[in-house]
Design a protein around this motif. Sequence first.
Motif, short mmCIF file in Angstrom:
data_model
loop_
_atom_site.label_atom_id
_atom_site.label_comp_id
_atom_site.label_asym_id
_atom_site.label_seq_id
_atom_site.Cartn_x
_atom_site.Cartn_y
_atom_site.Cartn_z
N ARG A 51 0.83 -1.20 0.00
CA ARG A 51 0.00 0.00 0.00
C ARG A 51 0.86 1.26 0.00
N GLY A 57 -4.95 1.67 -3.46
CA GLY A 57 -5.76 0.78 -4.26
C GLY A 57 -5.20 -0.62 -4.40
N SER A 58 -3.91 -0.76 -4.19
CA SER A 58 -3.27 -2.07 -4.36
C SER A 58 -3.67 -3.05 -3.28
N ALA A 92 -9.25 -4.40 -6.84
CA ALA A 92 -8.55 -4.42 -8.13
C ALA A 92 -8.86 -5.66 -8.95
N ILE A 127 -17.53 0.62 -5.25
CA ILE A 127 -16.21 0.76 -5.86
C ILE A 127 -16.01 2.16 -6.43
N CYS A 130 -15.07 4.76 -3.90
CA CYS A 130 -13.63 4.74 -3.61
C CYS A 130 -12.83 5.35 -4.75
N ALA A 131 -13.33 5.19 -5.97
CA ALA A 131 -12.65 5.80 -7.12
C ALA A 131 -12.70 7.33 -7.01
N TRP A 135 -8.78 6.11 -4.71
CA TRP A 135 -8.18 4.91 -4.15
C TRP A 135 -8.08 3.79 -5.17
N CYS A 136 -8.87 3.87 -6.24
CA CYS A 136 -8.90 2.80 -7.24
C CYS A 136 -9.53 3.34 -8.51
#
Length: 331
Positions: A51, A57-58, A92, A127, A130-131, A135-136
């Motif tokens: 991270r 995001g990983s 992911a 999701i 969070c985008a 974060w992703c």
Amino acid sequence: MPLKLYKRSGGSIWHYRGTVAGRRIRGSTETEDKTRAQRIAAEREKREWTRHLDGPGSTLTFADAAIAYRQSGKSTRFLERIEDHWKDTLVASITDQAVKRAAIKLYPNAGAATRNRQVIVPTQAVINHCADEEWCPRLRVKRFKVVSKIKQPATLDWVNAFVANSSAHLGALCMFMFGTGARIGEAVSLTWADVDLHARTALIRQTKIGEERLAHLPPQLLAAIANIPSNRKPDDPVFQYLHRENVRQVWDAAVKRAGIAKLSPHSCRHGFATTMLHAGVDVKTVAKMGGWKDVATLVKTYAHAMGDRTVTNVIFGTNLAQPETGKAASS
């Protein structure tokens, strides 16, 4: 310092704590096996370094994403079931096809609309929230194709026949949905604290869009609610049903006794919109009174509901009730 294992006083479960990549970390391994606990702590430490080096995001799991989504105050409708499905799956790794497979697995006997509404939409919402936090990446999922069906709305005659063949609280429930456009879930959630008989209003909590609206109670509906036998404690449900599923069996029995078309409770909401539109009420007002957030959805769903093809007679100034002979006018 790396994560170290420890047990709390009097406890048998291993916990970990320490600082990784400048972040203070602590947690429970939820196991009494020290070897397994060491592996869990090592995996957590590895995720923290990943991270730190590759971005949040990983290592973002769906569980973490759902927590953030809930904390933001977003609607949690249908969320629990998909949280149980995805659990600690890395965001992911969640692809559009994975979401569609999840929808089929979770609702194997459901239609396309249900799978879209109860799996694809909430998964994508979590999701993409969070985008928005960077974060992703955003997730786009193509919906299952929904075959549009012409829905039969309840009419006042149908409602009156239903009421005449049902209990006081079931009949009032039917009339309430027809008279306010409430969804079945909203209707069964109505408590006596939400009803003001003197002001002729009812506070409807619109779970689908996360808003509230104050509905007017027309005289017939007001009388039906007032005549429900009840102690009227503030927290008691007005219509005496705890959940929408409790309504199904008694609803179908009342329909059978009345000898009327087998319509679902939601047909009353359809009837509200159709009756209002046919009475000439403008679509924006109908949407507001019935709790539709999107006027376009209302038009798409109900604009065709008039059914009588002779409505096009008005183009040439002909009354709707005037019979068509099929003969050409004499010259």
